[in-house]
Design a protein around this motif. Structure first.
Motif, PDB file in Angstrom:
ATOM      1  N   LEU A 153       0.819  -1.212   0.000  1.00 30.64           N
ATOM      2  CA  LEU A 153       0.000   0.000   0.000  1.00 30.64           C
ATOM      3  C   LEU A 153       0.854   1.264   0.000  1.00 30.64           C
ATOM      4  CD1 LEU A 153      -2.730  -1.104   2.571  1.00 30.64           C
ATOM      5  CD2 LEU A 153      -2.890  -1.094   0.067  1.00 30.64           C
ATOM      6  N   ILE A 154       1.948   1.246   0.750  1.00 34.68           N
ATOM      7  CA  ILE A 154       2.814   2.427   0.737  1.00 34.68           C
ATOM      8  C   ILE A 154       3.681   2.443  -0.524  1.00 34.68           C
ATOM      9  CG2 ILE A 154       2.803   2.467   3.261  1.00 34.68           C
ATOM     10  CD1 ILE A 154       5.803   1.725   3.178  1.00 34.68           C
ATOM     11  N   LEU A 155       4.016   1.253  -1.023  1.00 37.15           N
ATOM     12  CA  LEU A 155       4.883   1.189  -2.203  1.00 37.15           C
ATOM     13  C   LEU A 155       4.202   1.740  -3.445  1.00 37.15           C
ATOM     14  CD1 LEU A 155       6.544  -2.303  -1.675  1.00 37.15           C
ATOM     15  CD2 LEU A 155       7.729  -0.097  -1.712  1.00 37.15           C
ATOM     16  N   VAL A 156       2.918   1.405  -3.620  1.00 40.63           N
ATOM     17  CA  VAL A 156       2.278   1.819  -4.870  1.00 40.63           C
ATOM     18  C   VAL A 156       2.013   3.324  -4.888  1.00 40.63           C
ATOM     19  CG1 VAL A 156       1.345  -0.465  -5.306  1.00 40.63           C
ATOM     20  CG2 VAL A 156      -0.058   1.211  -4.063  1.00 40.63           C
ATOM     21  N   ILE A 181       1.374  -4.783  -7.360  1.00 42.65           N
ATOM     22  CA  ILE A 181       2.289  -3.679  -7.646  1.00 42.65           C
ATOM     23  C   ILE A 181       2.260  -3.318  -9.127  1.00 42.65           C
ATOM     24  CG2 ILE A 181       4.763  -3.145  -7.822  1.00 42.65           C
ATOM     25  CD1 ILE A 181       5.051  -4.577  -5.091  1.00 42.65           C
ATOM     26  N   GLU A 182       2.180  -4.333  -9.991  1.00 45.63           N
ATOM     27  CA  GLU A 182       2.174  -4.099 -11.437  1.00 45.63           C
ATOM     28  C   GLU A 182       1.038  -3.176 -11.862  1.00 45.63           C
ATOM     29  OE1 GLU A 182       2.604  -6.883 -15.411  1.00 45.63           O
ATOM     30  OE2 GLU A 182       1.322  -7.590 -13.774  1.00 45.63           O
ATOM     31  N   GLU A 183      -0.084  -3.226 -11.138  1.00 47.46           N
ATOM     32  CA  GLU A 183      -1.239  -2.404 -11.465  1.00 47.46           C
ATOM     33  C   GLU A 183      -0.934  -0.906 -11.417  1.00 47.46           C
ATOM     34  OE1 GLU A 183      -4.705  -3.200 -12.180  1.00 47.46           O
ATOM     35  OE2 GLU A 183      -3.669  -5.029 -12.803  1.00 47.46           O
ATOM     36  N   PHE A 184       0.126  -0.526 -10.718  1.00 48.70           N
ATOM     37  CA  PHE A 184       0.423   0.889 -10.501  1.00 48.70           C
ATOM     38  C   PHE A 184       1.654   1.363 -11.274  1.00 48.70           C
ATOM     39  CE2 PHE A 184      -2.159  -0.596  -7.068  1.00 48.70           C
ATOM     40  CZ  PHE A 184      -2.988   0.466  -6.745  1.00 48.70           C
ATOM     41  N   VAL A 185       2.282   0.477 -12.040  1.00 47.25           N
ATOM     42  CA  VAL A 185       3.452   0.852 -12.826  1.00 47.25           C
ATOM     43  C   VAL A 185       2.990   1.352 -14.187  1.00 47.25           C
ATOM     44  CG1 VAL A 185       5.625   0.069 -13.834  1.00 47.25           C
ATOM     45  CG2 VAL A 185       4.869  -0.865 -11.641  1.00 47.25           C
TER      46      VAL A 185
END
Length: 497
Positions: free
Chosen positions: A348-351, A445-449
């Motif tokens: 959550l913090i990474l994205v 994570i991929e969803e936010f790249v």
């Protein structure tokens, strides 16, 4: 952090004056063999050195350290034989074997004033890195720290004045010291390293190194809409931070984004963890520590790249203000996430950080985090999982293996994406099952790249923190993984684009 004084020497081994002289041994098919560089030492023992070491129980296995008095045969007081393990497939000795052996012998030389090593005749860079990392000890909180690391190490080379050797020494020492910087941060207890103090330390490091520095406090995070970082940090009395560090190298042709998870302590939040071994969650900011240390290294070695680190920092605590299972968070950039488990907080913090980093339009994005217990189940405690866009993922994994950190490429199966669907939000932060947990986190994570960014995610949940006895150049506690991988990837991008 105390680093031994390092120097090159081309003095004949038999004439070296030192408290300890180090030679390598190999675990051969027919018994112990001497590694390259030990010839002159063997001559001082009339060619019987291998026989003498064998009589003392030496076998040449990895991490084995055997000491014997030089007995006037050399100008050194003590001869130290360190095992390199079995030969590589080509019959030689690998760089990682030299690195590991150099670390093991450095650990054994605490309190020694001056040592000289012939391991550098096999692989100078590996010998230097292993020595610097192996000599590491974290003693800041001990009232009596005991003997310090070996004070000086001379590395035997063919030509001590050669530019190539001087360059190898400088670069390898810088990488080893960057690893140790990350270790220091990881090993600092969470009552002293919390989001605000971590951000202050990172900012101080960055300014001293000549980096551009930006720190967002909780008010700035709220104003700009960093819902993931704020949600995870809501349960703590110590509010979150976001740190941005930038290195703009000479003639920078490529832009690289680095992201590191900075959970300074992870209780699991409302979905609280078991009490057993929760103290190890002081290491949940290992990804952030590695990224910060890598940025300092980038400035020191002046990589010809434009590199920006975006480092989210939060403490995941249960309280009356903590976020809950069932909450929906609006992330930076507008996507919504249903929280099904507050212990899946790192993603959550990474994205939030990834979305912000992609606004800079980087060519490459590399993120590292102690993200899932599933990584340890799948790959063990020493092998990072590497996910991401396939070509770049495989490139990162190859480089990680080449430097001895052993990253292993893992897939992002399409069929797992549907398991992250939410009845309320754009997606949920976990699946409803335990299968492929490491991969599902990578898919989240991929969803936010951004679509046009080559990216890699390194899950270092196991490799970043050693809870067992020291081995090779790896101490107990923070390991500094994956600083060497990040350094190798940056150097490769600088070289190849």
């Amino acid at each position: 952090m105390t680093t031994p004084k390092l120097a090159l020497t081309d003095t004949a081994v038999a004439k070296l004056t030192a408290d300890a002289l180090v030679v390598g041994t190999v675990q051969g098919a027919d018994g112990l063999q001497l590694a390259p560089g030990a010839d002159q030492v063997a001559a001082a023992y009339d060619g019987d050195l291998a026989k003498v070491l064998t009589s003392l129980g030496a076998t040449g296995k990895a991490d084995e350290v055997v000491k014997l008095p030089a007995g006037g045969k050399l100008r050194a007081d003590v001869l130290v034989a360190v095992g390199l393990g079995k030969p590589a497939a080509n019959g030689g000795v690998s760089g990682e074997a030299v690195r590991r052996a150099s670390g093991a012998v450095a650990r054994s030389l605490s309190g020694v004033e001056q040592a000289a090593t012939t391991m550098s005749t096999v692989d100078l860079s590996a010998a230097v890195q292993g020595t610097v990392m192996g000599a590491y000890a974290f003693t800041s909180y001990k009232s009596q720290s005991g003997d310090g690391p070996v004070s000086k190490v001379d590395f035997v080379v063919g030509d001590a004045k050669a530019d190539a050797n001087a360059h190898a020494l400088k670069g390898a020492a810088a990488i080893g010291e960057a690893v140790n910087t990350a270790r220091d941060l990881i090993n600092t207890p969470p009552n002293d390293l919390y989001p605000a103090s971590f951000a202050e330390r990172a900012a101080e490091f960055g300014r001293t190194a000549g980096l551009e520095v930006e720190v967002l406090d909780d008010n700035a995070l709220r104003k700009q809409g960093f819902g993931g970082i704020l949600g995870v940090g809501a349960g703590s009395a110590r509010p979150p931070r976001l740190v941005r560090l930038r290195h703009k190298g000479p003639k920078a042709a490529k832009k690289v984004a680095l992201i590191g998870k900075g959970i300074t302590f992870d209780t699991g939040g409302i979905s609280i963890k078991p009490a057993a071994s929760m103290e190890d969650m002081t290491s949940d900011m290992s990804g952030a520590a590695a990224v910060i240390a890598t940025m300092l290294l980038a400035a020191r070695l002046n990589y010809p790249l434009d590199i920006t680190a975006t480092v989210p920092m939060a403490e995941n605590m249960p309280s009356g203000t903590a976020y809950r299972p069932g909450d929906v968070l609006t992330m930076y950039g507008g996507k919504t996430v249903e929280v099904l488990n507050t212990d899946a907080e790192g993603r959550l913090i990474l994205v939030d950080a990834i979305t912000r980093a992609c606004e800079d339009e980087p060519d490459y994005l590399i993120e590292t985090s102690t993200l899932t217990g599933a990584q340890v189940v799948a790959l063990g405690k020493r092998t990072p999982g590497v996910m991401g866009s396939e070509e770049f993922r495989d490139r990162v994994a190859r480089l990680s293996q080449a430097v001895g950190e052993g990253g292993w490429p893992m897939p992002l199966p399409e069929e797992l994406r549907g398991d992250l669907d939410s009845k309320l939000a754009d997606l949920a932060n976990i699946t409803g099952h335990r299968w492929g947990g490491m991969l599902a986190a990578g898919i989240f994570i991929e969803e936010f790249v951004a679509d046009d960014v080559q990216w890699a995610h390194l899950d270092i949940a196991g490799p970043s923190y050693n809870t067992s006895a020291p081995w090779g150049y790896t101490p107990k506690g923070g390991t500094g993984v994956p600083v060497r991988t990040l350094a190798a990837v940056l150097a490769d991008i600088a070289d190849r684009g």
